[in-house]
Enzyme design. Structure first.
Site, PDB file in Angstrom:
ATOM      1  N   HIS A 245      -4.419  -1.504  -5.565  1.00 46.11           N
ATOM      2  CA  HIS A 245      -3.595  -2.625  -6.021  1.00 46.11           C
ATOM      3  C   HIS A 245      -3.945  -2.901  -7.480  1.00 46.11           C
ATOM      4  O   HIS A 245      -4.989  -3.468  -7.789  1.00 46.11           O
ATOM      5  CB  HIS A 245      -3.829  -3.858  -5.147  1.00 46.11           C
ATOM      6  CG  HIS A 245      -3.296  -3.716  -3.752  1.00 46.11           C
ATOM      7  ND1 HIS A 245      -2.097  -4.262  -3.363  1.00 46.11           N
ATOM      8  CD2 HIS A 245      -3.788  -3.072  -2.673  1.00 46.11           C
ATOM      9  CE1 HIS A 245      -1.883  -3.978  -2.082  1.00 46.11           C
ATOM     10  NE2 HIS A 245      -2.896  -3.254  -1.646  1.00 46.11           N
TER      11      HIS A 245
ATOM     12  N   SER B  20       0.831  -1.206   0.000  1.00 46.41           N
ATOM     13  CA  SER B  20       0.000   0.000   0.000  1.00 46.41           C
ATOM     14  C   SER B  20       0.865   1.255   0.000  1.00 46.41           C
ATOM     15  O   SER B  20       1.797   1.386   0.799  1.00 46.41           O
ATOM     16  CB  SER B  20      -0.910   0.006   1.229  1.00 46.41           C
ATOM     17  OG  SER B  20      -1.788  -1.085   1.213  1.00 46.41           O
TER      18      SER B  20
ATOM     19  N   ASN C  48       0.205   3.341  10.927  1.00 43.68           N
ATOM     20  CA  ASN C  48      -0.668   3.691  12.059  1.00 43.68           C
ATOM     21  C   ASN C  48      -0.192   2.914  13.280  1.00 43.68           C
ATOM     22  O   ASN C  48       0.523   1.917  13.144  1.00 43.68           O
ATOM     23  CB  ASN C  48      -2.128   3.330  11.758  1.00 43.68           C
ATOM     24  CG  ASN C  48      -2.293   1.844  11.453  1.00 43.68           C
ATOM     25  OD1 ASN C  48      -2.017   1.384  10.331  1.00 43.68           O
ATOM     26  ND2 ASN C  48      -2.722   1.075  12.441  1.00 43.68           N
TER      27      ASN C  48
ATOM     28  N   ALA D 298       2.332  -2.050   4.220  1.00 48.16           N
ATOM     29  CA  ALA D 298       1.894  -1.097   5.234  1.00 48.16           C
ATOM     30  C   ALA D 298       1.530  -1.902   6.468  1.00 48.16           C
ATOM     31  O   ALA D 298       0.911  -2.960   6.366  1.00 48.16           O
ATOM     32  CB  ALA D 298       0.684  -0.316   4.743  1.00 48.16           C
TER      33      ALA D 298
ATOM     34  N   MET E 140      -1.390  -7.740   7.183  1.00 52.70           N
ATOM     35  CA  MET E 140      -2.212  -8.812   6.613  1.00 52.70           C
ATOM     36  C   MET E 140      -1.586  -9.436   5.376  1.00 52.70           C
ATOM     37  O   MET E 140      -2.299  -9.942   4.504  1.00 52.70           O
ATOM     38  CB  MET E 140      -3.609  -8.260   6.296  1.00 52.70           C
ATOM     39  CG  MET E 140      -4.320  -7.671   7.500  1.00 52.70           C
ATOM     40  SD  MET E 140      -5.894  -6.878   7.062  1.00 52.70           S
ATOM     41  CE  MET E 140      -6.286  -6.043   8.622  1.00 52.70           C
ATOM     42  N   SER E 141      -0.257  -9.412   5.296  1.00 50.54           N
ATOM     43  CA  SER E 141       0.418  -9.958   4.112  1.00 50.54           C
ATOM     44  C   SER E 141       1.842 -10.358   4.477  1.00 50.54           C
ATOM     45  O   SER E 141       2.186 -10.487   5.652  1.00 50.54           O
ATOM     46  CB  SER E 141       0.448  -8.899   2.988  1.00 50.54           C
ATOM     47  OG  SER E 141       1.245  -7.794   3.377  1.00 50.54           O
TER      48      SER E 141
ATOM     49  N   HIS F  16      -4.436 -10.989  -1.205  1.00 47.32           N
ATOM     50  CA  HIS F  16      -4.403 -11.255   0.221  1.00 47.32           C
ATOM     51  C   HIS F  16      -5.290 -12.439   0.586  1.00 47.32           C
ATOM     52  O   HIS F  16      -6.285 -12.718  -0.092  1.00 47.32           O
ATOM     53  CB  HIS F  16      -4.902 -10.035   1.023  1.00 47.32           C
ATOM     54  CG  HIS F  16      -4.161  -8.766   0.734  1.00 47.32           C
ATOM     55  ND1 HIS F  16      -4.411  -8.011  -0.384  1.00 47.32           N
ATOM     56  CD2 HIS F  16      -3.184  -8.128   1.427  1.00 47.32           C
ATOM     57  CE1 HIS F  16      -3.623  -6.939  -0.372  1.00 47.32           C
ATOM     58  NE2 HIS F  16      -2.869  -6.989   0.715  1.00 47.32           N
TER      59      HIS F  16
ATOM     60  N   HIS G   6      -8.859   2.378   7.097  1.00 51.32           N
ATOM     61  CA  HIS G   6      -8.013   2.182   5.919  1.00 51.32           C
ATOM     62  C   HIS G   6      -7.585   3.531   5.352  1.00 51.32           C
ATOM     63  O   HIS G   6      -6.508   3.650   4.760  1.00 51.32           O
ATOM     64  CB  HIS G   6      -8.782   1.375   4.868  1.00 51.32           C
ATOM     65  CG  HIS G   6      -7.934   0.954   3.698  1.00 51.32           C
ATOM     66  ND1 HIS G   6      -6.778   0.212   3.827  1.00 51.32           N
ATOM     67  CD2 HIS G   6      -8.080   1.184   2.361  1.00 51.32           C
ATOM     68  CE1 HIS G   6      -6.252  -0.006   2.645  1.00 51.32           C
ATOM     69  NE2 HIS G   6      -7.017   0.584   1.741  1.00 51.32           N
TER      70      HIS G   6
ATOM     71  N   TYR H 213      -7.329 -12.526   3.017  1.00 54.09           N
ATOM     72  CA  TYR H 213      -8.657 -12.065   3.430  1.00 54.09           C
ATOM     73  C   TYR H 213      -9.591 -11.806   2.251  1.00 54.09           C
ATOM     74  O   TYR H 213     -10.797 -11.627   2.436  1.00 54.09           O
ATOM     75  CB  TYR H 213      -8.569 -10.827   4.315  1.00 54.09           C
ATOM     76  CG  TYR H 213      -8.007  -9.577   3.651  1.00 54.09           C
ATOM     77  CD1 TYR H 213      -8.734  -8.856   2.706  1.00 54.09           C
ATOM     78  CD2 TYR H 213      -6.748  -9.102   4.003  1.00 54.09           C
ATOM     79  CE1 TYR H 213      -8.226  -7.719   2.113  1.00 54.09           C
ATOM     80  CE2 TYR H 213      -6.229  -7.956   3.426  1.00 54.09           C
ATOM     81  CZ  TYR H 213      -6.968  -7.275   2.481  1.00 54.09           C
ATOM     82  OH  TYR H 213      -6.455  -6.150   1.896  1.00 54.09           O
ATOM     83  N   GLU H 214      -9.040 -11.777   1.035  1.00 56.87           N
ATOM     84  CA  GLU H 214      -9.890 -11.578  -0.143  1.00 56.87           C
ATOM     85  C   GLU H 214     -10.651 -12.851  -0.510  1.00 56.87           C
ATOM     86  O   GLU H 214     -11.492 -12.821  -1.411  1.00 56.87           O
ATOM     87  CB  GLU H 214      -9.039 -11.113  -1.325  1.00 56.87           C
ATOM     88  CG  GLU H 214      -8.443  -9.727  -1.128  1.00 56.87           C
ATOM     89  CD  GLU H 214      -7.518  -9.327  -2.264  1.00 56.87           C
ATOM     90  OE1 GLU H 214      -8.042  -9.024  -3.357  1.00 56.87           O
ATOM     91  OE2 GLU H 214      -6.286  -9.336  -2.060  1.00 56.87           O
TER      92      GLU H 214
END
Length: 277
Positions: free
Chosen positions: A62, A31, A236, A114, A212-213, A84, A248, A86-87
């Site tokens: 992306h 990201s 963050n 990120a 998450m990656s 990802h 996000h 989660y997709e």
């Protein structure tokens, strides 16, 4: 030959119909780093959706392309937009682009992302060299049938992140006047952000950043024998450290704010990677 490996070979043939370019280094743009692709002296590009059955990015920002070319004379393949877990993809699908880059000739891999800061000494906008990871909260991408063409059934993970590549990144940071953080990255399944209690647990486990990656990609790359380096942009502070809720939009805003220094670090590091034995 396993079905998974046969599909990878099908994608290799499809790419080779477009280009015979052989990359030395694979780069995954996280990201906020999508614009890095404009720095590539392009020789070819392949959209994910042009490869039958290839996982396609569904997250905003992306793009979903493999870009082949040179960055300061270094031959690279750039993954502009990752997929990802989660997709809704399987872990095998999530790491398919990494395996494809390796089969196309890449010997080294630079992963970027990120991440949320778990270490309370971090500040949004920091860049962190990943020195190790925690993969216990996501399935292994090596689960299931093991294609022997890719690597051994039980690969060693005692040194996932290459020490020489890591030193090159730190040296590049010094040259640019940037002091980098170093730490352990934990991969979370997502897409929901973590709870304060989970972040306290992660800190107790030794995590400095969460995202998450990346971890699954690093595992798949090491399985194939690629040398791996990874850098997080701390966009963050993780849940519960600061009073405001996570979003996000905050991640994207911080990533955009620091993208120039992140790009400069990647550029400087690539040249050093190229000269490693």
């Amino acid at each position: 030959m396993s079905q998974a490996y046969a599909l990878l070979e099908k994608w290799v043939r499809a790419v080779r119909e477009v280009t015979d370019f052989t990359p030395e280094i694979g780069i995954v743009l996280g990201s906020g780093l999508g614009d890095f692709a404009r720095l590539v002296d392009r020789k070819a590009e392949v959209s994910y959706d042009s490869l039958p059955g290839f996982p396609v990015s569904t997250v905003a920002g992306h793009a979903g392309k493999l870009i082949f070319g040179y960055v300061r004379s270094v031959p690279v393949v750039v993954m502009q937009g990752r997929v990802h877990y989660y997709e809704g993809y399987s872990m095998e699908q999530v790491v398919a682009p990494i395996r494809l880059m390796g089969l196309l000739g890449a010997k080294k891999l630079l992963l970027t992302n990120a991440a949320g800061g778990v270490n309370t000494s971090f500040t949004p906008g920091d860049l962190m060299l990943i020195t190790d990871h925690i993969s216990a909260f996501v399935p292994s991408p090596l689960r299931g049938e093991n294609p022997q063409e890719l690597g051994p059934r039980f690969p060693d993970m005692s040194r996932v992140y290459d020490k020489e590549m890591g030193r090159a990144v730190l040296t590049a940071g010094e040259k640019l006047g940037e002091s980098l953080q170093q730490g352990v990255y934990l991969q979370w399944q997502g897409p929901n952000y973590e709870t304060p209690a989970e972040i306290r647990m992660f800190r107790t486990l030794g995590a400095d950043a969460v995202g998450m990656s990346t971890v699954c990609e690093a595992i798949a790359a090491r399985h194939m024998g690629l040398r791996v380096c990874a850098i997080s942009c701390i966009t963050n502070m993780a849940c519960g450290i600061l009073p405001q809720p996570l979003s996000h939009e905050e991640v994207q805003q911080t990533a955009n704010r620091v993208k120039d220094k992140f790009q400069a670090l990647v550029l400087e590091s690539l040249e050093s990677f190229h000269h490693l034995p």
